[in-house]
Design a protein around this motif. Structure first.
Motif, PDB file in Angstrom:
ATOM      1  N   ARG A   6       0.824  -1.207   0.000  1.00 13.99           N
ATOM      2  CA  ARG A   6       0.000   0.000   0.000  1.00 13.99           C
ATOM      3  C   ARG A   6       0.861   1.260   0.000  1.00 13.99           C
ATOM      4  O   ARG A   6       0.523   2.265  -0.631  1.00 13.99           O
ATOM      5  CB  ARG A   6      -0.945   0.013   1.205  1.00 13.99           C
ATOM      6  N   SER A   7       1.982   1.208   0.700  1.00 18.06           N
ATOM      7  CA  SER A   7       2.903   2.346   0.679  1.00 18.06           C
ATOM      8  C   SER A   7       3.461   2.552  -0.720  1.00 18.06           C
ATOM      9  O   SER A   7       3.562   3.688  -1.203  1.00 18.06           O
ATOM     10  CB  SER A   7       4.054   2.117   1.659  1.00 18.06           C
ATOM     11  N   LEU A   8       3.834   1.459  -1.389  1.00 20.70           N
ATOM     12  CA  LEU A   8       4.365   1.568  -2.750  1.00 20.70           C
ATOM     13  C   LEU A   8       3.339   2.191  -3.683  1.00 20.70           C
ATOM     14  O   LEU A   8       3.671   3.061  -4.496  1.00 20.70           O
ATOM     15  CB  LEU A   8       4.758   0.183  -3.262  1.00 20.70           C
ATOM     16  N   ALA A   9       2.084   1.741  -3.567  1.00 17.73           N
ATOM     17  CA  ALA A   9       1.037   2.272  -4.432  1.00 17.73           C
ATOM     18  C   ALA A   9       0.831   3.762  -4.207  1.00 17.73           C
ATOM     19  O   ALA A   9       0.716   4.543  -5.157  1.00 17.73           O
ATOM     20  CB  ALA A   9      -0.266   1.513  -4.189  1.00 17.73           C
ATOM     21  N   ALA A  10       0.794   4.162  -2.938  1.00 14.63           N
ATOM     22  CA  ALA A  10       0.583   5.573  -2.616  1.00 14.63           C
ATOM     23  C   ALA A  10       1.755   6.425  -3.100  1.00 14.63           C
ATOM     24  O   ALA A  10       1.559   7.505  -3.672  1.00 14.63           O
ATOM     25  CB  ALA A  10       0.391   5.746  -1.110  1.00 14.63           C
ATOM     26  N   MET A  11       2.979   5.930  -2.876  1.00 13.67           N
ATOM     27  CA  MET A  11       4.152   6.714  -3.282  1.00 13.67           C
ATOM     28  C   MET A  11       4.275   6.809  -4.799  1.00 13.67           C
ATOM     29  O   MET A  11       4.693   7.848  -5.330  1.00 13.67           O
ATOM     30  CB  MET A  11       5.413   6.116  -2.662  1.00 13.67           C
ATOM     31  N   LYS A  12       3.900   5.745  -5.497  1.00 13.42           N
ATOM     32  CA  LYS A  12       3.944   5.821  -6.957  1.00 13.42           C
ATOM     33  C   LYS A  12       3.008   6.917  -7.457  1.00 13.42           C
ATOM     34  O   LYS A  12       3.377   7.717  -8.322  1.00 13.42           O
ATOM     35  CB  LYS A  12       3.564   4.475  -7.574  1.00 13.42           C
ATOM     36  N   ALA A  13       1.801   6.964  -6.905  1.00 11.03           N
ATOM     37  CA  ALA A  13       0.861   8.007  -7.291  1.00 11.03           C
ATOM     38  C   ALA A  13       1.395   9.392  -6.929  1.00 11.03           C
ATOM     39  O   ALA A  13       1.272  10.350  -7.707  1.00 11.03           O
ATOM     40  CB  ALA A  13      -0.490   7.764  -6.622  1.00 11.03           C
ATOM     41  N   GLN A  14       2.000   9.512  -5.752  1.00  7.65           N
ATOM     42  CA  GLN A  14       2.547  10.805  -5.333  1.00  7.65           C
ATOM     43  C   GLN A  14       3.631  11.296  -6.286  1.00  7.65           C
ATOM     44  O   GLN A  14       3.638  12.460  -6.695  1.00  7.65           O
ATOM     45  CB  GLN A  14       3.126  10.683  -3.923  1.00  7.65           C
ATOM     46  N   VAL A  15       4.550  10.417  -6.639  1.00  6.05           N
ATOM     47  CA  VAL A  15       5.687  10.826  -7.475  1.00  6.05           C
ATOM     48  C   VAL A  15       5.237  11.194  -8.881  1.00  6.05           C
ATOM     49  O   VAL A  15       5.678  12.196  -9.449  1.00  6.05           O
ATOM     50  CB  VAL A  15       6.761   9.724  -7.502  1.00  6.05           C
ATOM     51  N   TRP A  16       4.340  10.375  -9.468  1.00  2.00           N
ATOM     52  CA  TRP A  16       3.932  10.648 -10.842  1.00  2.00           C
ATOM     53  C   TRP A  16       3.103  11.918 -10.974  1.00  2.00           C
ATOM     54  O   TRP A  16       3.068  12.540 -12.035  1.00  2.00           O
ATOM     55  CB  TRP A  16       3.171   9.449 -11.416  1.00  2.00           C
ATOM     56  N   THR A  17       2.435  12.330  -9.895  1.00  2.00           N
ATOM     57  CA  THR A  17       1.652  13.568  -9.956  1.00  2.00           C
ATOM     58  C   THR A  17       2.416  14.764  -9.404  1.00  2.00           C
ATOM     59  O   THR A  17       1.954  15.896  -9.528  1.00  2.00           O
ATOM     60  CB  THR A  17       0.328  13.421  -9.169  1.00  2.00           C
ATOM     61  N   ALA A  18       3.585  14.536  -8.824  1.00  2.00           N
ATOM     62  CA  ALA A  18       4.288  15.586  -8.086  1.00  2.00           C
ATOM     63  C   ALA A  18       4.583  16.824  -8.925  1.00  2.00           C
ATOM     64  O   ALA A  18       4.436  17.955  -8.445  1.00  2.00           O
ATOM     65  CB  ALA A  18       5.592  15.037  -7.510  1.00  2.00           C
ATOM     66  N   LEU A  19       5.002  16.640 -10.162  1.00  2.00           N
ATOM     67  CA  LEU A  19       5.411  17.790 -10.970  1.00  2.00           C
ATOM     68  C   LEU A  19       4.230  18.575 -11.520  1.00  2.00           C
ATOM     69  O   LEU A  19       4.419  19.639 -12.115  1.00  2.00           O
ATOM     70  CB  LEU A  19       6.315  17.336 -12.119  1.00  2.00           C
ATOM     71  N   ASP A  20       3.026  18.059 -11.334  1.00  2.00           N
ATOM     72  CA  ASP A  20       1.840  18.755 -11.824  1.00  2.00           C
ATOM     73  C   ASP A  20       0.989  19.312 -10.691  1.00  2.00           C
ATOM     74  O   ASP A  20      -0.123  19.764 -10.913  1.00  2.00           O
ATOM     75  CB  ASP A  20       0.997  17.797 -12.686  1.00  2.00           C
ATOM     76  N   GLU A  21       1.501  19.273  -9.461  1.00  2.00           N
ATOM     77  CA  GLU A  21       0.782  19.795  -8.311  1.00  2.00           C
ATOM     78  C   GLU A  21       1.633  20.841  -7.595  1.00  2.00           C
ATOM     79  O   GLU A  21       2.859  20.778  -7.634  1.00  2.00           O
ATOM     80  CB  GLU A  21       0.468  18.668  -7.314  1.00  2.00           C
ATOM     81  N   ASP A  22       0.959  21.761  -6.909  1.00  2.00           N
ATOM     82  CA  ASP A  22       1.706  22.675  -6.060  1.00  2.00           C
ATOM     83  C   ASP A  22       2.007  21.989  -4.725  1.00  2.00           C
ATOM     84  O   ASP A  22       1.450  20.930  -4.411  1.00  2.00           O
ATOM     85  CB  ASP A  22       0.935  23.991  -5.844  1.00  2.00           C
ATOM     86  N   TYR A  23       2.892  22.590  -3.960  1.00  2.00           N
ATOM     87  CA  TYR A  23       3.341  21.970  -2.710  1.00  2.00           C
ATOM     88  C   TYR A  23       2.194  21.727  -1.741  1.00  2.00           C
ATOM     89  O   TYR A  23       2.092  20.657  -1.135  1.00  2.00           O
ATOM     90  CB  TYR A  23       4.404  22.846  -2.061  1.00  2.00           C
ATOM     91  N   SER A  24       1.305  22.700  -1.599  1.00  2.00           N
ATOM     92  CA  SER A  24       0.216  22.579  -0.629  1.00  2.00           C
ATOM     93  C   SER A  24      -0.709  21.410  -0.970  1.00  2.00           C
ATOM     94  O   SER A  24      -1.139  20.663  -0.085  1.00  2.00           O
ATOM     95  CB  SER A  24      -0.590  23.877  -0.571  1.00  2.00           C
TER      96      SER A  24
END
Length: 273
Positions: free
Chosen positions: A218-236
């Motif tokens: 579950r951690s891997l799944a969540a982190m994969k989603a976080q990383v792939w969307t990271a450059l298209d989201e603001d920090y907040s």
């Protein structure tokens, strides 16, 4: 024998492109079977990590132009000067065969690792770009061939390459369509590391087994989603999403198992729940 091989061992699903006599050049059926194999691993709770590689001395030479040019038969008609005479299946008519499936490598909620053993040209290059992590052999060669065959950066490759190595470096590779080796790929940050040919796959398999054994699904799944969307989201936005995921994670069995296995000094037994 199938053009796509699938093996699941110790939590690692290994998908092998298997046309070694053609440097694993991609055909419509091969791509369809490959995307299905990724989806299969993504849906299997026993598969924790996905490794992608090529049989023989290459990762993938890209799209099989011989099969395309021959209307899918492999028999390419030629002009009087010997150049290919492309059929009606070149261009928009290819979309039903080649447009679907690519996002599964990113939307699949499991880590994907490319073991790039030899040439990764054109669509083989794109396939590697879609993976989360890339390791290469010393014999690896890369080529974003698109400008030299009159097409743009296909299948999201310009979007991916820019995010992997930055704008100026991506434009260099796309504009020139030049070949470059594993050493340069590592210097560019395109691959995580470089290994001798015979050491590549053993390293990748051990690396993948380590993730499969010690990292909670579950951690891997969540982190994969976080990383792939990271450059298209603001920090907040990213911070709020991480807080939400952290709260959900603390309610899971795997969260408790992580602490129990640490206290008991044993490997964790994650279930994904």
């Amino acid at each position: 024998m199938s053009d796509i091989l699938y093996d699941l061992t110790d939590g690692v699903a290994t998908i092998t492109l298997n046309r070694p006599d053609k440097l694993n050049a991609l055909t419509p059926q091969m791509l369809s079977d490959f995307f299905a194999a990724v989806a299969k691993a993504g849906a299997d709770p026993e598969a924790k990590v996905i490794v992608i590689t090529g049989a023989g001395r290459g990762f993938s030479a890209g799209l099989d132009l011989a099969i395309i040019g021959g209307g899918g038969s492999g028999n390419v008609q030629t002009n009087p000067d010997g150049t290919p005479q492309w059929g009606d299946d070149v261009g928009p008519a290819l979309a039903p065969y080649y447009s679907g499936g690519w996002p599964v490598l990113i939307t699949c909620r499991k880590p994907t690792i490319a073991a790039i053993n030899g040439p990764a040209f054109g669509w083989g290059f794109i396939l590697a770009l879609h993976c989360d992590i890339r390791f290469a052999s010393t014999s690896a060669l890369f080529n974003a061939t698109f400008a030299r065959i009159g097409v743009p950066g296909e299948k999201g490759s310009a979007w991916l390459l820019t995010r992997h190595i930055g704008q100026a470096k991506a434009m260099d590779l796309l504009y020139t369509a030049r070949r470059f080796d594993g050493t340069e790929a590592k210097a560019l940050g395109l691959v995580n590391d470089l290994f001798d040919d015979e050491a590549l796959l053993p390293h990748v398999q051990e690396y993948a087994r380590n993730i499969a054994t010690f990292s909670a699904p579950r951690s891997l799944a969540a982190m994969k989603a976080q990383v792939w969307t990271a450059l298209d989201e603001d920090y907040s936005t990213a911070f709020a999403a991480a807080d939400k995921e952290q709260h959900l994670a603390t309610q899971t069995q795997d969260f408790r198992e992580a602490f129990n296995s640490y206290r008991e000094k044993r490997p964790p037994r994650y279930t994904g729940r």
